[in-house]
Design a protein around this motif. Structure first.
Motif, PDB file in Angstrom:
ATOM      1  N   LYS A 103       0.837  -1.202   0.000  1.00 40.42           N
ATOM      2  CA  LYS A 103       0.000   0.000   0.000  1.00 40.42           C
ATOM      3  C   LYS A 103       0.876   1.258   0.000  1.00 40.42           C
ATOM      4  CE  LYS A 103      -3.538  -2.356   2.784  1.00 40.42           C
ATOM      5  NZ  LYS A 103      -4.660  -2.337   1.831  1.00 40.42           N
ATOM      6  N   THR A 104       0.258   2.411  -0.227  1.00 39.60           N
ATOM      7  CA  THR A 104       0.941   3.683  -0.023  1.00 39.60           C
ATOM      8  C   THR A 104       0.889   3.991   1.461  1.00 39.60           C
ATOM      9  OG1 THR A 104       0.296   4.490  -2.216  1.00 39.60           O
ATOM     10  CG2 THR A 104       0.970   6.140  -0.597  1.00 39.60           C
ATOM     11  N   ARG A 105       2.065   3.982   2.096  1.00 38.46           N
ATOM     12  CA  ARG A 105       2.134   4.112   3.549  1.00 38.46           C
ATOM     13  C   ARG A 105       2.348   5.585   3.931  1.00 38.46           C
ATOM     14  NH1 ARG A 105       4.782   0.064   1.689  1.00 38.46           N
ATOM     15  NH2 ARG A 105       6.795   1.146   1.736  1.00 38.46           N
ATOM     16  N   VAL A 106       1.416   6.111   4.701  1.00 34.88           N
ATOM     17  CA  VAL A 106       1.471   7.489   5.187  1.00 34.88           C
ATOM     18  C   VAL A 106       1.732   7.421   6.686  1.00 34.88           C
ATOM     19  CG1 VAL A 106       0.228   9.673   5.405  1.00 34.88           C
ATOM     20  CG2 VAL A 106      -0.201   8.180   3.423  1.00 34.88           C
ATOM     21  N   VAL A 107       2.878   7.909   7.145  1.00 41.37           N
ATOM     22  CA  VAL A 107       3.273   7.758   8.554  1.00 41.37           C
ATOM     23  C   VAL A 107       3.403   9.135   9.196  1.00 41.37           C
ATOM     24  CG1 VAL A 107       4.955   6.785  10.156  1.00 41.37           C
ATOM     25  CG2 VAL A 107       4.481   5.615   7.982  1.00 41.37           C
ATOM     26  N   ILE A 108       2.689   9.328  10.304  1.00 42.38           N
ATOM     27  CA  ILE A 108       2.675  10.604  11.017  1.00 42.38           C
ATOM     28  C   ILE A 108       3.562  10.480  12.249  1.00 42.38           C
ATOM     29  CG2 ILE A 108       1.222  12.388  12.035  1.00 42.38           C
ATOM     30  CD1 ILE A 108       0.612  11.685   9.042  1.00 42.38           C
ATOM     31  N   GLY A 109       4.691  11.194  12.263  1.00 41.59           N
ATOM     32  CA  GLY A 109       5.641  11.119  13.361  1.00 41.59           C
ATOM     33  C   GLY A 109       5.821  12.447  14.060  1.00 41.59           C
ATOM     34  N   GLY A 110       6.433  12.404  15.247  1.00 46.86           N
ATOM     35  CA  GLY A 110       6.692  13.614  16.022  1.00 46.86           C
ATOM     36  C   GLY A 110       6.503  13.350  17.503  1.00 46.86           C
ATOM     37  N   SER A 111       7.155  14.150  18.339  1.00 52.62           N
ATOM     38  CA  SER A 111       7.025  13.986  19.787  1.00 52.62           C
ATOM     39  C   SER A 111       5.636  14.349  20.271  1.00 52.62           C
ATOM     40  CB  SER A 111       8.037  14.869  20.519  1.00 52.62           C
ATOM     41  OG  SER A 111       9.347  14.619  20.065  1.00 52.62           O
ATOM     42  N   HIS A 112       4.971  15.226  19.554  1.00 50.75           N
ATOM     43  CA  HIS A 112       3.640  15.678  19.950  1.00 50.75           C
ATOM     44  C   HIS A 112       2.808  15.949  18.701  1.00 50.75           C
ATOM     45  CE1 HIS A 112       5.444  19.547  18.902  1.00 50.75           C
ATOM     46  NE2 HIS A 112       6.391  19.292  19.787  1.00 50.75           N
ATOM     47  N   GLY A 113       1.497  15.837  18.848  1.00 51.09           N
ATOM     48  CA  GLY A 113       0.590  16.174  17.754  1.00 51.09           C
ATOM     49  C   GLY A 113       0.237  15.043  16.816  1.00 51.09           C
ATOM     50  N   LYS A 114       0.952  13.906  16.913  1.00 53.21           N
ATOM     51  CA  LYS A 114       0.729  12.863  15.896  1.00 53.21           C
ATOM     52  C   LYS A 114      -0.653  12.216  15.997  1.00 53.21           C
ATOM     53  CE  LYS A 114       3.725   9.695  18.511  1.00 53.21           C
ATOM     54  NZ  LYS A 114       4.356  10.710  19.374  1.00 53.21           N
ATOM     55  N   THR A 115      -1.164  12.020  17.224  1.00 49.20           N
ATOM     56  CA  THR A 115      -2.510  11.456  17.365  1.00 49.20           C
ATOM     57  C   THR A 115      -3.553  12.419  16.801  1.00 49.20           C
ATOM     58  OG1 THR A 115      -1.887  10.187  19.324  1.00 49.20           O
ATOM     59  CG2 THR A 115      -4.226  10.569  18.978  1.00 49.20           C
ATOM     60  N   GLY A 160       2.936   7.112  13.833  1.00 53.75           N
ATOM     61  CA  GLY A 160       4.281   6.562  13.986  1.00 53.75           C
ATOM     62  C   GLY A 160       4.921   6.907  15.316  1.00 53.75           C
ATOM     63  N   ASP A 161       4.836   6.001  16.255  1.00 53.31           N
ATOM     64  CA  ASP A 161       5.368   6.185  17.607  1.00 53.31           C
ATOM     65  C   ASP A 161       6.868   5.932  17.614  1.00 53.31           C
ATOM     66  OD1 ASP A 161       5.771   6.268  20.329  1.00 53.31           O
ATOM     67  OD2 ASP A 161       4.573   4.503  20.784  1.00 53.31           O
ATOM     68  N   GLU A 162       7.614   6.764  18.375  1.00 51.19           N
ATOM     69  CA  GLU A 162       9.063   6.581  18.456  1.00 51.19           C
ATOM     70  C   GLU A 162       9.490   5.643  19.576  1.00 51.19           C
ATOM     71  OE1 GLU A 162       8.358  10.488  20.824  1.00 51.19           O
ATOM     72  OE2 GLU A 162       7.416   9.345  19.204  1.00 51.19           O
ATOM     73  N   TYR A 163       8.532   5.081  20.322  1.00 52.09           N
ATOM     74  CA  TYR A 163       8.893   4.167  21.403  1.00 52.09           C
ATOM     75  C   TYR A 163       9.312   2.805  20.825  1.00 52.09           C
ATOM     76  CZ  TYR A 163       9.052   2.649  26.250  1.00 52.09           C
ATOM     77  OH  TYR A 163       9.488   2.211  27.467  1.00 52.09           O
ATOM     78  N   LEU A 164       9.884   1.940  21.664  1.00 56.04           N
ATOM     79  CA  LEU A 164      10.472   0.686  21.202  1.00 56.04           C
ATOM     80  C   LEU A 164       9.414  -0.292  20.682  1.00 56.04           C
ATOM     81  CD1 LEU A 164      13.097   0.133  24.040  1.00 56.04           C
ATOM     82  CD2 LEU A 164      13.359   1.361  21.881  1.00 56.04           C
ATOM     83  N   SER A 165       9.838  -1.184  19.774  1.00 54.14           N
ATOM     84  CA  SER A 165       8.912  -2.081  19.094  1.00 54.14           C
ATOM     85  C   SER A 165       8.475  -3.262  19.953  1.00 54.14           C
ATOM     86  CB  SER A 165       9.545  -2.602  17.800  1.00 54.14           C
ATOM     87  OG  SER A 165       9.760  -1.547  16.897  1.00 54.14           O
TER      88      SER A 165
END
Length: 450
Positions: A103-115, A160-165
């Motif tokens: 699929k076309t993957r759209v990933v929203i990252g950042g320390s804040h605001g991503k939700t 896109g969460d930056e915490y561990l997998s």
């Protein structure tokens, strides 16, 4: 496919389990404790484990895969059994990528605001009746499950969460998605138990930008200096689209967005939310939604669950609860509420609840974060400190770290609750910020304060 979830009760894990069951997969799961709302939702879909606890007998030879949640440990008996039997073990993000790789993957990252940004995008897509797959970290009106997976949809939007997998995969989740389109909202040091220095934390976002596929797109917040620096420095052959907070103003406790067609009243408010809106607009345009259609849809967006959620209102008083806990979120949320309700007294209450916020050295990051509040209160539990194995912190340290004149500090839940009931809330906004519950506070009871 037959898939077993180790630690199925997690907020993301149980949503993925439901999504795969809806897709026709045979799902089993285990956990040592499952709390609401995960418990009721799993039970509703027939996925609640009959018994709590770990049992290596759950790992059958005919399993196609095991999905391992962060709540489990590396010596989990079910994990060890799966490893011994040679069953494929995925972390949550690994399996999500497998579902999304075509699929076309759209990933929203950042320390804040991503939700919030992810929720805005989903609201617009739903309003415009455009079917997409998604994974978002909060409940949203009109969406039954925060994870939705199909074979046929072209796009998938992933928070896109930056915490561990997982306990055995120490990579940040958002490193695994290989986005075609990515957004980076802002960088503010967090998760110090995993990323002990700011430089180490910053590096994770540089890697995220490098993980965008060749020829992909990066939408980034040009008002965040660290994001701007990383975006401009990358040599990854991608297209870059900066965004900034759009023009807006407030009238009679309402936020008005200034758009080409005129003034557009919004349900949301605050500079940080307007900045998020600008990022969401870029993403939606890359997904085929034109500007006018975006504005038409976003006017009815009321916010993501637990993000500046209004829980009570009278003629003179408003009460909000918000998931804010990191310094940048506390600062942005407090400023937003004061801007929206400039003629009311703002009483801001913050619970220090996370590992980072209860760390005596990290406390300095909260300097002036409550500055916009007319009255400021901080609550923390000494028991929470002990359970996390952290050194004791004292009221004087907190007062010095926040640098807020007149700051009140509470450590006893009963005393804090009594203080709430004694407050004069006439012509006031009460803002309750926490990722916890202030030692057992029932937020529904706050409605009785007005």
């Amino acid at each position: 496919m037959k898939i077993h979830f180790i630690a199925i009760g997690g907020s993301a894990m149980h949503s993925l389990a439901i999504a795969l069951a809806q897709k026709g997969y045979i799902i089993t799961g285990s956990d040592d404790a499952i709390f609401e709302p995960s418990r009721s939702r799993l039970e509703q879909h027939g996925l609640l484990p009959q018994n709590m606890g770990w049992n290596e007998d759950n790992i059958k030879e005919d399993l196609d895969a095991v999905i391992l949640g962060m709540h489990a440990r590396a010596n989990n008996p079910e994990l060890l059994a799966a490893q011994e039997k040679g069953i494929k073990i995925y972390s949550y993000p690994e399996f999500l990528f497998e579902q999304a790789k075509n699929k076309t993957r759209v990933v929203i990252g950042g320390s804040h605001g991503k939700t919030s940004i992810t929720s805005m995008i989903l609201h617009v897509m739903q309003y415009q009746e455009k079917d997409i797959d998604y994974m978002v970290g909060a409940s949203l009106e009109g969406i039954d499950n925060p994870v939705h997976l199909t074979e046929e949809n072209d796009f998938i939007v992933i928070e896109g969460d930056e915490y561990l997998s997982s306990p055995i995969d120490r990579r940040p989740k958002f490193h695994l998605y290989q986005p075609n389109i990515a957004l980076l909202s802002g960088i503010a040091w967090d998760h110090i138990n995993v990323f002990p220095t700011y430089e180490n934390y910053l590096e994770q976002f540089r890697i995220f930008i490098e993980s965008i596929v060749n020829g992909g797109i990066l939408v980034y917040n040009a008002e965040d200096p660290e994001v701007k620096k990383l975006a401009e420095a990358t040599e990854n052959p991608i297209r870059k689209h900066p965004y900034r907070t759009p023009d807006y103003h407030t009238e009679n406790e309402e936020t008005i967005l200034e758009v080409p067609e005129g003034d557009l009243p919004l349900e949301i408010f605050g500079k940080h939310n307007l900045n998020n809106l600008a990022g969401a607009k870029w993403i939606c345009q890359h997904m085929g939604i034109d500007e006018d259609d975006f504005y038409e849809a976003i006017a009815s967006f009321k916010g993501a669950s637990k993000r500046l959620e209004k829980i009570a209102e009278s003629n003179s008083t408003v009460i909000f609860k918000d998931f804010a806990h990191s310094p940048s979120k506390v600062r942005a949320t407090t400023a937003a509420v004061k801007e929206q309700y400039s003629h009311k007294k703002l009483i801001a209450c913050l619970e220090l609840h996370t590992y980072s916020s209860l760390n005596s050295e990290f406390l300095q990051e909260y300097k002036h974060s409550l500055e916009k509040a007319d009255e400021a209160v901080v609550f923390y539990s000494p028991e929470a400190l002990a359970s996390k194995g952290l050194d004791a912190i004292f009221e004087e340290q907190i007062e010095k770290a926040f640098g807020k004149k007149g700051l009140k500090v509470f450590v006893n839940p009963a005393v804090f609750k009594a203080q709430l009931h004694e407050m004069n809330l006439d012509n006031s906004v009460l803002l309750m910020m926490s990722s916890g519950n202030y030692g057992g506070l029932n937020f529904e009871e706050l409605k009785n304060l007005i």
